[in-house]
Design a protein around this motif. Structure first.
Motif, PDB file in Angstrom:
ATOM      1  N   GLU A  13      70.858 -62.288  16.970  1.00 45.61           N
ATOM      2  CA  GLU A  13      70.564 -60.923  16.427  1.00 45.61           C
ATOM      3  C   GLU A  13      70.821 -60.459  15.172  1.00 45.61           C
ATOM      4  O   GLU A  13      70.240 -59.885  14.680  1.00 45.61           O
ATOM      5  CB  GLU A  13      71.004 -60.117  17.434  1.00 45.61           C
ATOM      6  CG  GLU A  13      70.673 -60.078  18.929  1.00 45.61           C
ATOM      7  CD  GLU A  13      69.097 -59.794  18.995  1.00 45.61           C
ATOM      8  OE1 GLU A  13      68.374 -58.924  18.394  1.00 45.61           O
ATOM      9  OE2 GLU A  13      68.389 -60.137  19.816  1.00 45.61           O
ATOM     10  N   SER A  16      68.232 -61.780  12.634  1.00 48.57           N
ATOM     11  CA  SER A  16      67.121 -61.144  13.012  1.00 48.57           C
ATOM     12  C   SER A  16      67.273 -59.997  12.421  1.00 48.57           C
ATOM     13  O   SER A  16      66.110 -59.178  11.752  1.00 48.57           O
ATOM     14  CB  SER A  16      66.315 -61.190  14.316  1.00 48.57           C
ATOM     15  OG  SER A  16      67.168 -60.559  15.216  1.00 48.57           O
ATOM     16  N   GLY A  17      68.154 -59.251  12.546  1.00 51.31           N
ATOM     17  CA  GLY A  17      68.541 -57.816  11.773  1.00 51.31           C
ATOM     18  C   GLY A  17      68.348 -58.089  10.428  1.00 51.31           C
ATOM     19  O   GLY A  17      68.077 -56.960   9.614  1.00 51.31           O
ATOM     20  N   THR A  20      64.801 -58.194   9.474  1.00 44.83           N
ATOM     21  CA  THR A  20      64.318 -56.513   9.601  1.00 44.83           C
ATOM     22  C   THR A  20      64.612 -55.989   8.248  1.00 44.83           C
ATOM     23  O   THR A  20      63.763 -55.070   7.956  1.00 44.83           O
ATOM     24  CB  THR A  20      64.835 -55.965  10.969  1.00 44.83           C
ATOM     25  OG1 THR A  20      64.372 -56.975  12.023  1.00 44.83           O
ATOM     26  CG2 THR A  20      64.302 -54.535  11.070  1.00 44.83           C
ATOM     27  N   ARG A  21      65.875 -55.717   7.941  1.00 45.46           N
ATOM     28  CA  ARG A  21      66.377 -54.903   6.854  1.00 45.46           C
ATOM     29  C   ARG A  21      65.462 -55.353   5.507  1.00 45.46           C
ATOM     30  O   ARG A  21      65.088 -54.398   4.892  1.00 45.46           O
ATOM     31  CB  ARG A  21      67.880 -55.172   6.792  1.00 45.46           C
ATOM     32  CG  ARG A  21      68.884 -54.409   7.545  1.00 45.46           C
ATOM     33  CD  ARG A  21      70.225 -54.107   7.292  1.00 45.46           C
ATOM     34  NE  ARG A  21      70.821 -55.554   7.314  1.00 45.46           N
ATOM     35  CZ  ARG A  21      71.100 -56.250   8.348  1.00 45.46           C
ATOM     36  NH1 ARG A  21      71.147 -55.583   9.451  1.00 45.46           N
ATOM     37  NH2 ARG A  21      71.783 -57.235   8.256  1.00 45.46           N
ATOM     38  N   LEU A  23      62.853 -56.855   5.259  1.00 49.63           N
ATOM     39  CA  LEU A  23      61.392 -56.520   5.388  1.00 49.63           C
ATOM     40  C   LEU A  23      60.776 -55.199   5.054  1.00 49.63           C
ATOM     41  O   LEU A  23      59.964 -54.726   4.745  1.00 49.63           O
ATOM     42  CB  LEU A  23      60.790 -57.182   6.628  1.00 49.63           C
ATOM     43  CG  LEU A  23      60.553 -58.769   6.390  1.00 49.63           C
ATOM     44  CD1 LEU A  23      59.805 -59.407   7.735  1.00 49.63           C
ATOM     45  CD2 LEU A  23      59.595 -59.086   5.272  1.00 49.63           C
ATOM     46  N   ASN A  24      61.939 -54.249   5.707  1.00 50.98           N
ATOM     47  CA  ASN A  24      61.857 -52.943   5.760  1.00 50.98           C
ATOM     48  C   ASN A  24      61.387 -52.259   4.301  1.00 50.98           C
ATOM     49  O   ASN A  24      61.129 -51.125   4.187  1.00 50.98           O
ATOM     50  CB  ASN A  24      62.770 -51.971   6.674  1.00 50.98           C
ATOM     51  CG  ASN A  24      62.401 -52.143   8.028  1.00 50.98           C
ATOM     52  OD1 ASN A  24      61.461 -52.287   8.440  1.00 50.98           O
ATOM     53  ND2 ASN A  24      63.436 -51.955   8.942  1.00 50.98           N
ATOM     54  N   THR A  30      53.524 -55.052   7.777  1.00 52.91           N
ATOM     55  CA  THR A  30      54.116 -54.953   9.432  1.00 52.91           C
ATOM     56  C   THR A  30      54.567 -56.217   9.748  1.00 52.91           C
ATOM     57  O   THR A  30      53.868 -57.261   9.224  1.00 52.91           O
ATOM     58  CB  THR A  30      52.864 -54.283  10.137  1.00 52.91           C
ATOM     59  OG1 THR A  30      51.809 -55.148  10.144  1.00 52.91           O
ATOM     60  CG2 THR A  30      52.556 -53.025   9.974  1.00 52.91           C
ATOM     61  N   GLU A  32      56.256 -58.949  12.939  1.00 51.54           N
ATOM     62  CA  GLU A  32      56.873 -59.326  14.237  1.00 51.54           C
ATOM     63  C   GLU A  32      58.074 -60.518  14.225  1.00 51.54           C
ATOM     64  O   GLU A  32      57.512 -61.507  13.458  1.00 51.54           O
ATOM     65  CB  GLU A  32      55.792 -59.840  15.034  1.00 51.54           C
ATOM     66  CG  GLU A  32      56.117 -59.825  16.624  1.00 51.54           C
ATOM     67  CD  GLU A  32      54.750 -60.148  17.068  1.00 51.54           C
ATOM     68  OE1 GLU A  32      54.925 -60.877  18.388  1.00 51.54           O
ATOM     69  OE2 GLU A  32      53.667 -59.927  16.866  1.00 51.54           O
ATOM     70  N   ILE A  33      58.922 -60.180  14.924  1.00 57.47           N
ATOM     71  CA  ILE A  33      60.068 -61.415  14.833  1.00 57.47           C
ATOM     72  C   ILE A  33      60.086 -62.071  16.258  1.00 57.47           C
ATOM     73  O   ILE A  33      60.218 -61.188  17.429  1.00 57.47           O
ATOM     74  CB  ILE A  33      61.307 -60.847  14.292  1.00 57.47           C
ATOM     75  CG1 ILE A  33      61.165 -60.486  13.058  1.00 57.47           C
ATOM     76  CG2 ILE A  33      62.372 -62.141  14.633  1.00 57.47           C
ATOM     77  CD1 ILE A  33      62.565 -59.736  12.488  1.00 57.47           C
ATOM     78  N   VAL A  40      58.627 -65.739  12.119  1.00 53.10           N
ATOM     79  CA  VAL A  40      58.362 -64.238  11.635  1.00 53.10           C
ATOM     80  C   VAL A  40      57.039 -64.144  11.270  1.00 53.10           C
ATOM     81  O   VAL A  40      56.427 -65.182  10.409  1.00 53.10           O
ATOM     82  CB  VAL A  40      59.367 -63.772  10.545  1.00 53.10           C
ATOM     83  CG1 VAL A  40      58.933 -62.520   9.974  1.00 53.10           C
ATOM     84  CG2 VAL A  40      60.752 -64.058  10.823  1.00 53.10           C
ATOM     85  N   CYS A  58      67.755 -62.622   2.850  1.00 55.13           N
ATOM     86  CA  CYS A  58      68.466 -62.740   3.967  1.00 55.13           C
ATOM     87  C   CYS A  58      69.349 -63.950   4.267  1.00 55.13           C
ATOM     88  O   CYS A  58      70.261 -64.126   4.751  1.00 55.13           O
ATOM     89  CB  CYS A  58      67.836 -62.523   5.386  1.00 55.13           C
ATOM     90  SG  CYS A  58      66.659 -63.828   5.784  1.00 55.13           S
TER      91      CYS A  58
END
Length: 68
Positions: A13, A16-17, A20-21, A23-24, A30, A32-33, A40, A58
């Motif tokens: 996790e 994947s976090g 997410t960070r 890509l945000n 937009t 999806e993981i 991804v 990352c």
């Protein structure tokens, strides 16, 4: 908008976090993981190279699988 598939060496996790960070921070995407499959999907008009460089921030190995 094209949907790009990337294989990212995520194992937990936390991994994947991290994805997410990073890509945000990009505007106009937009995503999806799928952690179990280590995939991804990113919907974006940005250049694949930009998306690849962003994912590499990352610290994981990244492979581009093409558009889906």
């Amino acid at each position: 908008m094209p949907k790009h598939e990337f294989e990212v060496a995520m194992t937990c996790e936390g991994c994947s976090g991290a994805v997410t960070r990073v890509l945000n921070k990009l505007e106009g995407v937009t995503f999806e993981i799928d952690l179990p499959q280590k995939l991804v999907w990113i919907e974006s008009d940005k250049d694949v190279e930009v998306l690849m460089q962003t994912l590499q921030k990352c610290g994981k190995e990244v492979k581009y699988n093409g558009t889906k």
